[in-house]
Write a protein that holds these residues in place. Sequence first.
Motif, PDB file in Angstrom:
ATOM      1  N   VAL A   1       0.867  -1.183   0.000  1.00  0.00           N
ATOM      2  CA  VAL A   1       0.000   0.000   0.000  1.00  0.00           C
ATOM      3  C   VAL A   1       0.900   1.228   0.000  1.00  0.00           C
ATOM      4  N   GLU A   2       0.702   2.071  -0.975  1.00  0.00           N
ATOM      5  CA  GLU A   2       1.618   3.180  -1.235  1.00  0.00           C
ATOM      6  C   GLU A   2       1.864   4.088  -0.030  1.00  0.00           C
ATOM      7  N   ASN A   3       0.852   4.369   0.753  1.00  0.00           N
ATOM      8  CA  ASN A   3       1.019   5.328   1.841  1.00  0.00           C
ATOM      9  C   ASN A   3       1.154   4.673   3.219  1.00  0.00           C
ATOM     10  N   MET A   4       1.520   3.389   3.244  1.00  0.00           N
ATOM     11  CA  MET A   4       1.794   2.708   4.517  1.00  0.00           C
ATOM     12  C   MET A   4       3.281   2.449   4.629  1.00  0.00           C
ATOM     13  N   ARG A   5       3.803   2.610   5.851  1.00  0.00           N
ATOM     14  CA  ARG A   5       5.198   2.271   6.076  1.00  0.00           C
ATOM     15  C   ARG A   5       5.371   1.720   7.486  1.00  0.00           C
ATOM     16  N   PHE A   6       6.524   1.104   7.698  1.00  0.00           N
ATOM     17  CA  PHE A   6       6.794   0.421   8.954  1.00  0.00           C
ATOM     18  C   PHE A   6       8.059   0.974   9.592  1.00  0.00           C
ATOM     19  N   CYS A   7       8.067   1.005  10.902  1.00  0.00           N
ATOM     20  CA  CYS A   7       9.226   1.473  11.649  1.00  0.00           C
ATOM     21  C   CYS A   7       9.457   0.492  12.793  1.00  0.00           C
ATOM     22  N   GLN A   8      10.626  -0.167  12.804  1.00  0.00           N
ATOM     23  CA  GLN A   8      10.955  -1.038  13.931  1.00  0.00           C
ATOM     24  C   GLN A   8      11.599  -0.172  14.991  1.00  0.00           C
ATOM     25  N   ALA A   9      10.841   0.123  16.021  1.00  0.00           N
ATOM     26  CA  ALA A   9      11.319   1.001  17.079  1.00  0.00           C
ATOM     27  C   ALA A   9      10.427   0.844  18.304  1.00  0.00           C
ATOM     28  N   GLN A  10      10.907   1.339  19.398  1.00  0.00           N
ATOM     29  CA  GLN A  10      10.164   1.350  20.659  1.00  0.00           C
ATOM     30  C   GLN A  10       9.616   2.760  20.868  1.00  0.00           C
ATOM     31  N   VAL A  11       8.321   2.885  21.118  1.00  0.00           N
ATOM     32  CA  VAL A  11       7.760   4.190  21.465  1.00  0.00           C
ATOM     33  C   VAL A  11       8.250   4.525  22.863  1.00  0.00           C
ATOM     34  N   THR A  12       8.916   5.670  23.005  1.00  0.00           N
ATOM     35  CA  THR A  12       9.483   6.043  24.299  1.00  0.00           C
ATOM     36  C   THR A  12       8.656   7.091  25.029  1.00  0.00           C
ATOM     37  N   ARG A  13       7.929   7.891  24.265  1.00  0.00           N
ATOM     38  CA  ARG A  13       7.053   8.858  24.945  1.00  0.00           C
ATOM     39  C   ARG A  13       5.976   9.338  23.993  1.00  0.00           C
ATOM     40  N   LEU A  14       4.922   9.847  24.584  1.00  0.00           N
ATOM     41  CA  LEU A  14       3.805  10.398  23.828  1.00  0.00           C
ATOM     42  C   LEU A  14       4.027  11.887  23.645  1.00  0.00           C
ATOM     43  N   VAL A  15       3.609  12.403  22.523  1.00  0.00           N
ATOM     44  CA  VAL A  15       3.673  13.837  22.264  1.00  0.00           C
ATOM     45  C   VAL A  15       2.242  14.345  22.398  1.00  0.00           C
ATOM     46  N   LEU A  16       2.043  15.244  23.348  1.00  0.00           N
ATOM     47  CA  LEU A  16       0.713  15.806  23.584  1.00  0.00           C
ATOM     48  C   LEU A  16       0.706  17.270  23.185  1.00  0.00           C
ATOM     49  N   ARG A  17      -0.411  17.690  22.654  1.00  0.00           N
ATOM     50  CA  ARG A  17      -0.640  19.095  22.338  1.00  0.00           C
ATOM     51  C   ARG A  17      -1.950  19.449  23.028  1.00  0.00           C
ATOM     52  N   GLY A  18      -1.835  20.201  24.099  1.00  0.00           N
ATOM     53  CA  GLY A  18      -3.026  20.472  24.901  1.00  0.00           C
ATOM     54  C   GLY A  18      -3.498  19.167  25.534  1.00  0.00           C
ATOM     55  N   ASP A  19      -4.744  18.818  25.300  1.00  0.00           N
ATOM     56  CA  ASP A  19      -5.297  17.594  25.898  1.00  0.00           C
ATOM     57  C   ASP A  19      -5.461  16.469  24.868  1.00  0.00           C
ATOM     58  N   ARG A  20      -4.714  16.530  23.765  1.00  0.00           N
ATOM     59  CA  ARG A  20      -4.840  15.478  22.757  1.00  0.00           C
ATOM     60  C   ARG A  20      -3.469  14.946  22.343  1.00  0.00           C
ATOM     61  N   MET A  21      -3.483  13.705  21.873  1.00  0.00           N
ATOM     62  CA  MET A  21      -2.263  13.084  21.364  1.00  0.00           C
ATOM     63  C   MET A  21      -1.892  13.768  20.052  1.00  0.00           C
ATOM     64  N   ALA A  22      -0.619  14.078  19.898  1.00  0.00           N
ATOM     65  CA  ALA A  22      -0.158  14.730  18.676  1.00  0.00           C
ATOM     66  C   ALA A  22       1.010  13.985  18.048  1.00  0.00           C
ATOM     67  N   GLY A  23       1.326  12.797  18.591  1.00  0.00           N
ATOM     68  CA  GLY A  23       2.402  12.014  18.017  1.00  0.00           C
ATOM     69  C   GLY A  23       3.116  11.186  19.062  1.00  0.00           C
ATOM     70  N   VAL A  24       4.253  10.618  18.658  1.00  0.00           N
ATOM     71  CA  VAL A  24       5.077   9.794  19.544  1.00  0.00           C
ATOM     72  C   VAL A  24       6.540  10.052  19.233  1.00  0.00           C
ATOM     73  N   THR A  25       7.383   9.716  20.201  1.00  0.00           N
ATOM     74  CA  THR A  25       8.823   9.723  20.010  1.00  0.00           C
ATOM     75  C   THR A  25       9.297   8.290  20.166  1.00  0.00           C
ATOM     76  N   THR A  26      10.245   7.883  19.330  1.00  0.00           N
ATOM     77  CA  THR A  26      10.731   6.509  19.361  1.00  0.00           C
ATOM     78  C   THR A  26      12.230   6.461  19.622  1.00  0.00           C
ATOM     79  N   ALA A  27      12.685   5.280  20.002  1.00  0.00           N
ATOM     80  CA  ALA A  27      14.108   4.952  20.071  1.00  0.00           C
ATOM     81  C   ALA A  27      14.288   3.679  19.260  1.00  0.00           C
ATOM     82  N   ALA A  28      15.476   3.490  18.707  1.00  0.00           N
ATOM     83  CA  ALA A  28      15.719   2.326  17.856  1.00  0.00           C
ATOM     84  C   ALA A  28      15.696   1.026  18.643  1.00  0.00           C
ATOM     85  N   SER A  29      15.987   1.070  19.950  1.00  0.00           N
ATOM     86  CA  SER A  29      15.917  -0.138  20.769  1.00  0.00           C
ATOM     87  C   SER A  29      15.396   0.236  22.140  1.00  0.00           C
TER      88      SER A  29
END
Length: 182
Positions: A121-149
């Motif tokens: 699927v053209e607009n799907m991709r994969f990332c092998q990583a561990q989510v290390t923290r959530l990125v919040l903007r106000g009271d909503r999720m706005a993303g994540v930060t990862t580490a390679a291990s």
Amino acid sequence: MKRAIVMGGSHTGLFTARALSAHFEDAVVIEPDLIRDDGLGRQAPQRHQLHALLAMGHTQLERWFPRITDELAKGGALPGKSDDVQFSLDGRLKAPVAEASMLGATQPFLESHLRHRAAAVENMRFCQAQVTRLVLRGDRMAGVTTAASEHETEGGERFDAESVVDAMGRNSPLEDRLVGHG
């Protein structure tokens, strides 16, 4: 909408990301475990048990991954229809269901086929990583930060997103992370 993040690359995460890819420009699956076609590397305890997709599972499977049921059956999945399909609840056999169908396969087998289809699927991709923290903007999720291990705590990559979905199962640390953010 720009990006959706799905934390977890099991069949639930793959289905979710595929559905989101129809509504977002970019759908990213973040999975910490090494994924191999033989199923090794995933830590899911049920990975070698038979998984059964019932009729609605078939419907959704075909909706998001057209003609995959035939592909799975040719590869060794066990199809069942009508009298071949029996249901039980609490150890008791239930009455037969007319026109019932089911497809049985192990989790690595199913995930391998779903992953290959999702990767196409053209607009799907994969990332092998561990989510290390959530990125919040106000009271909503706005993303994540990862580490390679899992041993890295600094660095990694930041993924900004309009939607973040937790598909990591019952061992997900999401609740603890949300509590940590108050």
